[in-house]
Scaffold this motif. Structure first.
Motif, PDB file in Angstrom:
ATOM      1  N   UNK A   1      -9.796 -16.165   9.142  1.00  0.00           N
ATOM      2  CA  UNK A   1      -8.705 -15.980  10.089  1.00  0.00           C
ATOM      3  C   UNK A   1      -8.494 -14.533  10.511  1.00  0.00           C
ATOM      4  N   UNK A   2      -8.834 -13.581   9.661  1.00  0.00           N
ATOM      5  CA  UNK A   2      -8.580 -12.179   9.974  1.00  0.00           C
ATOM      6  C   UNK A   2      -9.661 -11.309   9.372  1.00  0.00           C
ATOM      7  N   UNK A   3      -9.678 -10.033   9.762  1.00  0.00           N
ATOM      8  CA  UNK A   3     -10.664  -9.094   9.258  1.00  0.00           C
ATOM      9  C   UNK A   3     -10.630  -8.962   7.754  1.00  0.00           C
TER      10      UNK A   3
ATOM     11  N   UNK B   1     -16.759 -11.452   1.786  1.00  0.00           N
ATOM     12  CA  UNK B   1     -18.049 -10.787   1.617  1.00  0.00           C
ATOM     13  C   UNK B   1     -18.161 -10.149   0.236  1.00  0.00           C
ATOM     14  N   UNK B   2     -17.131  -9.450  -0.186  1.00  0.00           N
ATOM     15  CA  UNK B   2     -17.152  -8.794  -1.494  1.00  0.00           C
ATOM     16  C   UNK B   2     -17.271  -9.831  -2.606  1.00  0.00           C
ATOM     17  N   UNK B   3     -16.490 -10.886  -2.523  1.00  0.00           N
ATOM     18  CA  UNK B   3     -16.545 -11.933  -3.546  1.00  0.00           C
ATOM     19  C   UNK B   3     -17.924 -12.590  -3.616  1.00  0.00           C
ATOM     20  N   UNK B   4     -18.492 -12.905  -2.464  1.00  0.00           N
ATOM     21  CA  UNK B   4     -19.783 -13.588  -2.463  1.00  0.00           C
ATOM     22  C   UNK B   4     -20.907 -12.699  -2.985  1.00  0.00           C
ATOM     23  N   UNK B   5     -20.878 -11.416  -2.662  1.00  0.00           N
ATOM     24  CA  UNK B   5     -21.936 -10.520  -3.125  1.00  0.00           C
ATOM     25  C   UNK B   5     -21.787 -10.229  -4.616  1.00  0.00           C
ATOM     26  N   UNK B   6     -20.577  -9.844  -5.025  1.00  0.00           N
ATOM     27  CA  UNK B   6     -20.382  -9.427  -6.413  1.00  0.00           C
ATOM     28  C   UNK B   6     -20.311 -10.599  -7.393  1.00  0.00           C
ATOM     29  N   UNK B   7     -19.678 -11.686  -7.003  1.00  0.00           N
ATOM     30  CA  UNK B   7     -19.481 -12.808  -7.926  1.00  0.00           C
ATOM     31  C   UNK B   7     -20.581 -13.872  -7.843  1.00  0.00           C
ATOM     32  N   UNK B   8     -21.072 -14.120  -6.632  1.00  0.00           N
ATOM     33  CA  UNK B   8     -22.044 -15.206  -6.462  1.00  0.00           C
ATOM     34  C   UNK B   8     -23.471 -14.695  -6.275  1.00  0.00           C
ATOM     35  N   UNK B   9     -23.651 -13.401  -6.117  1.00  0.00           N
ATOM     36  CA  UNK B   9     -24.992 -12.852  -5.974  1.00  0.00           C
ATOM     37  C   UNK B   9     -25.665 -13.137  -4.649  1.00  0.00           C
TER      38      UNK B   9
ATOM     39  N   UNK C   1     -20.272  -0.878   2.765  1.00  0.00           N
ATOM     40  CA  UNK C   1     -19.040  -0.073   2.826  1.00  0.00           C
ATOM     41  C   UNK C   1     -17.877  -0.805   2.185  1.00  0.00           C
ATOM     42  N   UNK C   2     -17.738  -2.104   2.449  1.00  0.00           N
ATOM     43  CA  UNK C   2     -16.639  -2.886   1.880  1.00  0.00           C
ATOM     44  C   UNK C   2     -16.762  -2.948   0.361  1.00  0.00           C
TER      45      UNK C   2
ATOM     46  N   UNK D   1      -7.604  -1.386  -1.309  1.00  0.00           N
ATOM     47  CA  UNK D   1      -8.435  -0.533  -0.474  1.00  0.00           C
ATOM     48  C   UNK D   1      -9.028  -1.282   0.698  1.00  0.00           C
ATOM     49  N   UNK D   2      -9.418  -2.537   0.478  1.00  0.00           N
ATOM     50  CA  UNK D   2      -9.959  -3.345   1.565  1.00  0.00           C
ATOM     51  C   UNK D   2      -8.896  -3.662   2.600  1.00  0.00           C
ATOM     52  N   UNK D   3      -7.695  -3.937   2.138  1.00  0.00           N
ATOM     53  CA  UNK D   3      -6.596  -4.257   3.055  1.00  0.00           C
ATOM     54  C   UNK D   3      -6.281  -3.058   3.925  1.00  0.00           C
ATOM     55  N   UNK D   4      -6.288  -1.874   3.336  1.00  0.00           N
ATOM     56  CA  UNK D   4      -5.909  -0.670   4.062  1.00  0.00           C
ATOM     57  C   UNK D   4      -7.066   0.015   4.778  1.00  0.00           C
ATOM     58  N   UNK D   5      -8.254  -0.604   4.766  1.00  0.00           N
ATOM     59  CA  UNK D   5      -9.400   0.046   5.395  1.00  0.00           C
ATOM     60  C   UNK D   5      -9.610  -0.384   6.834  1.00  0.00           C
ATOM     61  N   UNK D   6      -8.671  -1.063   7.430  1.00  0.00           N
ATOM     62  CA  UNK D   6      -8.802  -1.506   8.818  1.00  0.00           C
ATOM     63  C   UNK D   6      -8.983  -0.304   9.722  1.00  0.00           C
ATOM     64  N   UNK D   7      -9.999  -0.366  10.594  1.00  0.00           N
ATOM     65  CA  UNK D   7     -10.300   0.761  11.446  1.00  0.00           C
ATOM     66  C   UNK D   7     -10.163   0.392  12.917  1.00  0.00           C
ATOM     67  N   UNK D   8      -9.183  -0.414  13.231  1.00  0.00           N
ATOM     68  CA  UNK D   8      -8.985  -0.825  14.617  1.00  0.00           C
ATOM     69  C   UNK D   8      -8.482   0.340  15.465  1.00  0.00           C
ATOM     70  N   UNK D   9      -8.396   0.107  16.750  1.00  0.00           N
ATOM     71  CA  UNK D   9      -7.974   1.177  17.644  1.00  0.00           C
ATOM     72  C   UNK D   9      -6.519   1.532  17.405  1.00  0.00           C
ATOM     73  N   UNK D  10      -6.222   2.808  17.582  1.00  0.00           N
ATOM     74  CA  UNK D  10      -4.848   3.293  17.428  1.00  0.00           C
ATOM     75  C   UNK D  10      -4.319   3.691  18.789  1.00  0.00           C
ATOM     76  N   UNK D  11      -3.070   3.416  19.016  1.00  0.00           N
ATOM     77  CA  UNK D  11      -2.447   3.807  20.293  1.00  0.00           C
ATOM     78  C   UNK D  11      -2.169   5.293  20.278  1.00  0.00           C
ATOM     79  N   UNK D  12      -2.432   5.916  21.376  1.00  0.00           N
ATOM     80  CA  UNK D  12      -2.114   7.343  21.502  1.00  0.00           C
ATOM     81  C   UNK D  12      -0.795   7.481  22.226  1.00  0.00           C
ATOM     82  N   UNK D  13      -0.059   8.534  21.841  1.00  0.00           N
ATOM     83  CA  UNK D  13       1.179   8.799  22.562  1.00  0.00           C
ATOM     84  C   UNK D  13       2.402   8.635  21.786  1.00  0.00           C
TER      85      UNK D  13
END
Length: 68
Positions: free
Chosen positions: A8-10, A17-25, A44-45, A56-68
């Motif tokens: 549903x979300x990023x 991805x982290x769970x599948x790589x680290x826990x399930x190989x 990176x994740x 850290x994963x929750x706060x690593x969102x790198x979406x666009x930021x509004x300027x101004x």
């Protein structure tokens, strides 16, 4: 083994991805193709998770930021 899930979300994508790589190989290259992302993003994740945990994963969102 196969797993089907709705992403549903990023953050869901990063956590899955982290769970599948680290826990399930799961191979990062195959997972990247299945998620429509790069293997480098998955690396990176995983690095972020190892340093800062789930928060850290929750706060690593790198979406666009509004300027101004």
């Amino acid at each position: 083994m196969y797993k089907t899930t709705e992403i549903k979300a990023g953050i869901d994508r990063r956590l899955l991805a982290v769970d599948l790589v680290l826990d399930a190989g799961v191979k990062k290259s195959k997972l990247a193709a299945a998620l429509g992302t790069s293997r480098q993003s998955i690396d990176n994740w995983i690095d972020t998770f190892k340093k800062s945990g789930y928060e850290g994963l929750v706060n690593s969102y790198k979406g666009s930021k509004r300027k101004g």
